[in-house]
Design a protein around this motif. Structure first.
Motif, short mmCIF file in Angstrom:
data_model
loop_
_atom_site.label_atom_id
_atom_site.label_comp_id
_atom_site.label_asym_id
_atom_site.label_seq_id
_atom_site.Cartn_x
_atom_site.Cartn_y
_atom_site.Cartn_z
N PRO A 108 -33.45 -96.18 83.70
CA PRO A 108 -32.35 -97.15 83.77
C PRO A 108 -30.95 -96.56 83.60
CG PRO A 108 -33.62 -97.44 81.76
CD PRO A 108 -34.36 -96.45 82.60
N THR A 143 -30.87 -97.61 89.26
CA THR A 143 -31.04 -99.05 89.13
C THR A 143 -32.39 -99.45 89.72
OG1 THR A 143 -28.67 -99.38 89.36
CG2 THR A 143 -30.07 -101.30 89.72
N ASN A 159 -33.47 -96.91 96.15
CA ASN A 159 -32.57 -96.20 95.24
C ASN A 159 -31.93 -95.01 95.95
OD1 ASN A 159 -33.17 -97.85 92.99
ND2 ASN A 159 -35.12 -96.79 92.80
#
Length: 97
Positions: A51, A55, A76
């Motif tokens: 994290p 994201t 991502n």
């Protein structure tokens, strides 16, 4: 996608426990960092998130009797996750082969 032979063999539950206990110290020692890693496990699927740098779900591990598959989440694209993927793949190979 990376496929690793599940020679030992490990179940998804066993691999999930190993990841929770051993993967963070492993990768943090390799990268000389202190990354936070989150895991989610449902049936034979383990989702892995970083994290602080990515994201959402970074990688998905699918466990079967014969193999363990490592898939990168293509959504991502803001972060080059090749280094993380390489260390995760090496960890999985050490535990499964």
């Amino acid at each position: 996608m990376t496929t690793i032979k599940n020679i030992k063999p490990l179940s998804a539950e066993e691999l999930f426990d190993l990841l929770k206990k051993e993967f963070a110290p492993y990768i943090n020692s390799k990268l000389d960092s202190g990354l936070t890693i989150e895991y989610a496990h449902v049936y034979d699927v383990i989702n892995i998130s970083f994290p602080e740098v990515i994201t959402g779900i970074a990688f998905t591990v699918i466990v079967s009797v014969d193999e363990v598959s490592l898939e990168k989440n293509e959504d991502n694209i803001d972060y080059d996750s090749a280094l993380l993927q390489g260390h995760l793949s090496d960890f999985l190979k050490a535990k499964c082969e």
